[in-house]
Design a protein around this motif. Structure first.
Motif, PDB file in Angstrom:
ATOM      1  N   GLY A  92       0.720  -1.138   0.075  1.00 16.79           N
ATOM      2  CA  GLY A  92       0.037  -0.151  -0.038  1.00 16.79           C
ATOM      3  C   GLY A  92       0.782   1.523  -0.032  1.00 16.79           C
ATOM      4  O   GLY A  92       0.233   2.314   0.276  1.00 16.79           O
ATOM      5  N   TYR A  93       2.327   1.164  -0.387  1.00 21.46           N
ATOM      6  CA  TYR A  93       3.064   2.223  -0.453  1.00 21.46           C
ATOM      7  C   TYR A  93       2.697   3.198  -1.549  1.00 21.46           C
ATOM      8  O   TYR A  93       2.943   4.598  -1.444  1.00 21.46           O
ATOM      9  N   MET A  94       2.143   2.427  -2.556  1.00 17.54           N
ATOM     10  CA  MET A  94       1.902   3.411  -3.859  1.00 17.54           C
ATOM     11  C   MET A  94       0.939   2.404  -4.487  1.00 17.54           C
ATOM     12  O   MET A  94       0.531   1.279  -4.408  1.00 17.54           O
ATOM     13  N   THR A  95       0.146   3.361  -5.451  1.00 17.74           N
ATOM     14  CA  THR A  95      -0.977   2.648  -6.225  1.00 17.74           C
ATOM     15  C   THR A  95      -0.532   2.031  -7.323  1.00 17.74           C
ATOM     16  O   THR A  95       0.375   2.022  -8.057  1.00 17.74           O
ATOM     17  N   GLU A  96      -1.399   1.362  -8.127  1.00 12.74           N
ATOM     18  CA  GLU A  96      -1.111   0.553  -9.031  1.00 12.74           C
ATOM     19  C   GLU A  96      -0.922   1.719 -10.373  1.00 12.74           C
ATOM     20  O   GLU A  96      -0.007   1.268 -11.313  1.00 12.74           O
ATOM     21  N   GLU A  97      -1.559   2.600 -10.350  1.00 11.97           N
ATOM     22  CA  GLU A  97      -1.542   3.722 -11.401  1.00 11.97           C
ATOM     23  C   GLU A  97      -0.240   4.389 -11.235  1.00 11.97           C
ATOM     24  O   GLU A  97       0.384   4.677 -12.208  1.00 11.97           O
ATOM     25  N   GLN A  98       0.337   4.573 -10.022  1.00 11.86           N
ATOM     26  CA  GLN A  98       1.670   5.197  -9.919  1.00 11.86           C
ATOM     27  C   GLN A  98       2.824   4.197 -10.592  1.00 11.86           C
ATOM     28  O   GLN A  98       3.641   4.511 -10.974  1.00 11.86           O
ATOM     29  N   ALA A  99       2.410   2.824  -9.895  1.00 13.32           N
ATOM     30  CA  ALA A  99       3.378   1.920 -10.649  1.00 13.32           C
ATOM     31  C   ALA A  99       3.589   1.900 -12.311  1.00 13.32           C
ATOM     32  O   ALA A  99       4.575   1.629 -12.573  1.00 13.32           O
ATOM     33  N   ARG A 100       2.329   2.073 -12.847  1.00  4.40           N
ATOM     34  CA  ARG A 100       2.158   1.769 -14.122  1.00  4.40           C
ATOM     35  C   ARG A 100       2.836   3.039 -14.725  1.00  4.40           C
ATOM     36  O   ARG A 100       3.618   3.014 -15.856  1.00  4.40           O
ATOM     37  N   ALA A 101       2.765   3.990 -14.203  1.00  2.00           N
ATOM     38  CA  ALA A 101       3.546   5.512 -14.613  1.00  2.00           C
ATOM     39  C   ALA A 101       4.975   5.402 -14.330  1.00  2.00           C
ATOM     40  O   ALA A 101       5.665   5.700 -15.442  1.00  2.00           O
ATOM     41  N   VAL A 102       5.460   4.865 -13.569  1.00  2.00           N
ATOM     42  CA  VAL A 102       7.001   4.604 -13.374  1.00  2.00           C
ATOM     43  C   VAL A 102       7.613   3.516 -14.407  1.00  2.00           C
ATOM     44  O   VAL A 102       8.517   3.849 -15.082  1.00  2.00           O
ATOM     45  N   MET A 103       6.666   2.550 -14.711  1.00  6.63           N
ATOM     46  CA  MET A 103       7.072   1.703 -15.769  1.00  6.63           C
ATOM     47  C   MET A 103       7.052   2.216 -17.023  1.00  6.63           C
ATOM     48  O   MET A 103       7.831   2.131 -18.026  1.00  6.63           O
ATOM     49  N   ASP A 104       5.894   3.156 -17.399  1.00  5.51           N
ATOM     50  CA  ASP A 104       5.899   3.824 -18.548  1.00  5.51           C
ATOM     51  C   ASP A 104       6.912   4.754 -18.958  1.00  5.51           C
ATOM     52  O   ASP A 104       7.501   4.839 -19.923  1.00  5.51           O
ATOM     53  N   LEU A 105       7.319   5.231 -17.747  1.00  5.22           N
ATOM     54  CA  LEU A 105       8.499   6.207 -17.749  1.00  5.22           C
ATOM     55  C   LEU A 105       9.663   5.471 -18.209  1.00  5.22           C
ATOM     56  O   LEU A 105      10.508   6.132 -18.911  1.00  5.22           O
ATOM     57  N   GLN A 106      10.226   4.194 -17.587  1.00  2.00           N
ATOM     58  CA  GLN A 106      11.255   3.650 -17.817  1.00  2.00           C
ATOM     59  C   GLN A 106      11.123   3.146 -19.464  1.00  2.00           C
ATOM     60  O   GLN A 106      12.231   3.133 -19.953  1.00  2.00           O
TER      61      GLN A 106
ATOM     62  N   LEU B 164      -3.964 -14.428  -7.221  1.00  4.14           N
ATOM     63  CA  LEU B 164      -3.289 -13.243  -6.513  1.00  4.14           C
ATOM     64  C   LEU B 164      -3.945 -11.841  -6.807  1.00  4.14           C
ATOM     65  O   LEU B 164      -3.757 -11.524  -8.008  1.00  4.14           O
ATOM     66  N   ASN B 165      -4.642 -11.258  -5.827  1.00  8.00           N
ATOM     67  CA  ASN B 165      -5.039  -9.923  -6.117  1.00  8.00           C
ATOM     68  C   ASN B 165      -4.993  -9.277  -4.824  1.00  8.00           C
ATOM     69  O   ASN B 165      -5.915  -9.502  -4.081  1.00  8.00           O
ATOM     70  N   LEU B 166      -4.103  -8.348  -4.633  1.00  8.62           N
ATOM     71  CA  LEU B 166      -3.875  -7.739  -3.129  1.00  8.62           C
ATOM     72  C   LEU B 166      -5.176  -6.812  -3.009  1.00  8.62           C
ATOM     73  O   LEU B 166      -5.229  -6.150  -1.879  1.00  8.62           O
ATOM     74  N   HIS B 167      -6.186  -6.477  -3.946  1.00  4.92           N
ATOM     75  CA  HIS B 167      -7.068  -5.498  -4.041  1.00  4.92           C
ATOM     76  C   HIS B 167      -8.409  -6.101  -3.673  1.00  4.92           C
ATOM     77  O   HIS B 167      -9.404  -5.346  -3.599  1.00  4.92           O
ATOM     78  N   LYS B 168      -8.819  -7.426  -3.919  1.00  3.80           N
ATOM     79  CA  LYS B 168      -9.835  -8.095  -4.037  1.00  3.80           C
ATOM     80  C   LYS B 168     -10.297  -8.601  -2.663  1.00  3.80           C
ATOM     81  O   LYS B 168      -9.448  -9.271  -1.771  1.00  3.80           O
TER      82      LYS B 168
END
Length: 604
Positions: free
Chosen positions: A128-142, A286-290
């Protein structure tokens, strides 16, 4: 005395069970008691560094009175469990090295895929340190997929940057949160390719002759060694590592040869289907949000299990409302899978793994991984050979004892000569005993003749009295039912349960409706099952049966009306009742009507 110090392959009587999800550690000391186990001590910690966390929980356990030392097992999500099909017959096992190669060949690609769950991005999102949208944004930037464009130049700028460092730089997480995930990752993920595996044979594959299902658990060798060293520093021997989910199957009753097991942990789901006594299907989820309810529903439907198979639920943390909601959603009976030791700090998986390690459960229900791989066959183990040598020495001692006994027998030969003088006395005693035996035989013959006479008397009474009365009763009941059936009621079954003796009129543990009935017995007991279109028709039918049955001294007992499917799958109401004829303790029938009902009733 701890015999496993002298017999290394003996099953321990006390065990330390630990479980980790990568960011916390729970521990419990369990002891084998007869054919079950009991909880002695328990502790937990939220320490991210598992080496320090292990030290913390052991300190807490020792403060509660635990002496320390001995064997331990560990449940970790780093251990992956799967079901594979191998052309190996369990009755004709292959050599250990060949079996190791087969198991590693099947498990290695699955373990590599499983390890991707422990990337820094997954751990940051899972905590819960970051959201899936934030993680996706970091990967898109990479990958150079910034919203403002940038293409190849942007990819070259950020492609070599680590995910965590880039997330900290963008302000999505704190450096302390990244360090916590990196520390936890060290105990979940390993970079080496060497793996350790364990296996257990299951049932044969139906559509592939000569192929069998094998339950395999695997983990990276360096990670297993790291955990083993951590336990060794605390004076403990890590006996086996088990998967975090799936071990609760060891708690299933041995009689459950066809069942479905649903197991949940926060964000995790694991479903198992057992058929013909062996595991035939496994599903990881595996689904951490369900929510756990959604995870259980999806896991159950993914198995495509027949609707008649019993379903068991092992959930942790304990959630009583989950079983009720799941039972309502699936519209079937749900059996909670738990144990007396399960609680806030002991999960069903920990209890199941301990059951397996203590030798209380079937070895095929779950599989662990030990350092150095599975043990060879008993005959090939060094400790077994040592035990065989000890047995040989004992055998030699026995031979010496036998020779001494032979010498003793030669000494006793003189005593036999003295005993010969008593032979004449013994012969006289035998003659007396023979005459006594003849007298006993005559007594037995007289007793058997009396028994035969009693049997013939009972048989004559049966043909002269019981059979005619029985025929009248059966004809009367059938005629009565013929007149009571109408367009709204269908008779489905009229049966008489097998009776070996007269039964009490009321159950011993139930409060009788009438103190007099409690002393009476059931001379006749007929079970009637029918089906009605409506509830009113069912109630009317029961009343009419009661009124008509009284003419035959029959009483209606245990009437039940339940909604259910009838002939041609039509909706209606199922009717079940018992027609009982009561008798006094001496066998005298309780008369409710005319003593000769066949003379006054039109049913025949």
């Amino acid at each position: 005395m701890k015999f496993n110090r002298f017999i290394p392959f003996a099953i321990p009587s006390q065990l330390l069970v630990c479980e980790t999800d990568g960011f916390s550690l729970r521990a419990a000391v369990l002891r084998r008691a007869d054919q079950d186990m009991e909880l002695l001590f328990q502790a937990n910690t939220e320490q991210v560094d598992m080496a320090e966390g292990l030290s913390d929980v052991l300190t807490t356990l020792k403060s509660q009175g635990w002496q320390g030392g001995g064997s331990a097992i560990l449940l970790s999500p780093a251990v992956f469990s799967t079901l594979v099909e191998l052309p190996v017959n369990p009755r004709k096992p292959r050599p250990l090295l060949q079996m190791l190669e087969l198991a590693r060949w099947e498990a290695e690609p699955l373990l590599l895929q499983h390890v991707t769950r422990w990337s820094v991005g997954h751990l940051l999102v899972g905590q819960g340190y970051m959201t899936e949208e934030q993680a996706r944004a970091v990967m898109d930037l990479q990958q150079g997929k910034s919203r403002a464009g940038g293409g190849l130049a942007l990819a070259e700028q950020f492609s070599l940057r680590r995910f965590g460092d880039l997330a900290v730089e963008l302000g999505y997480i704190k450096r302390s949160q990244l360090n916590a995930c990196l520390t936890g990752q060290e105990w979940l993920k390993a970079a080496d390719e060497a793996i350790e595996v364990g296996w257990a044979a299951q049932s044969a594959v139906d559509d592939i002759p000569g192929t069998f299902n094998w339950l395999i658990s695997c983990v990276h060798q360096s990670l297993l060694q790291r955990w083993s060293d951590a336990f060794a520093r605390q004076g403990l021997k890590l006996q086996t590592m088990y998967p975090l989910t799936g071990c609760s199957a060891a708690l299933l009753p041995p009689t459950e040869t066809h069942a479905v097991l649903l197991e949940t942990q926060p964000g995790l789901g694991f479903s198992t289907r057992i058929a013909a006594g062996g595991i035939t299907a496994l599903r990881h989820y595996l689904n951490l949000h369900k929510a756990p309810l959604d995870i259980c529903l999806e896991s159950y439907h993914a198995l495509h299990a027949p609707p008649r198979e019993p379903v068991w639920l092992a959930s942790w943390p304990p959630a009583p409302e989950l079983a009720a909601n799941l039972e309502h959603m699936l519209e079937l009976d749900l059996h909670p899978l738990t144990h007396a030791v399960v609680g806030d700090k002991v999960s069903p998986g920990m209890a199941g793994a301990a059951y397996h390690a203590l030798g209380l459960a079937e070895a095929e229900r779950c599989v662990g991984v030990r350092l150095g791989g599975p043990l060879p066959a008993l005959r090939d183990r060094l400790e077994v050979r040592a035990a065989a040598l000890v047995l040989l020495l004992l055998l030699m001692v026995g031979v010496v004892e036998l020779s001494l006994w032979a010498r003793k027998s030669s000494v006793e030969s003189y005593k036999q000569q003295v005993d010969a003088s008593w032979q004449s006395i013994d012969e006289a005693i035998k003659r007396i005993n023979a005459q006594a035996a003849e007298i006993s035989q005559i007594k037995d013959k007289i007793k058997s003749l009396r028994t035969e006479q009693s049997r013939l008397e009972n048989l004559a009474r049966f043909y002269d009295e019981d059979i005619p009365e029985r025929m009248d009763l059966v004809k009367g009941v059938l005629g009565m039912l013929q007149t009571l059936v109408d367009n709204e009621v269908v008779i489905e079954r009229l049966d008489e349960p097998d009776k070996s003796a007269l039964k009490p009129a009321a159950a011993p543990n139930a409060a009788p409706p009438n103190p007099i009935d409690a002393k009476r017995i059931e001379a006749e007991n007929l079970v009637l099952e029918a089906w009605a279109l409506s509830d009113s028709a069912a109630q009317t039918f029961i009343k009419r049966v009661g009124d008509a049955a009284a003419r035959w001294d029959l009483q209606v007992r245990d009437p039940k009306v339940t909604f259910g499917k009838g002939p041609l799958q039509s909706n209606g109401f199922s009717i079940s009742l018992r027609l009982v004829k009561l008798a006094e303790p001496d066998g005298k029938i309780i008369r409710l009507s005319n003593p000769n009902p066949h003379e006054t009733t039109p049913f025949e």
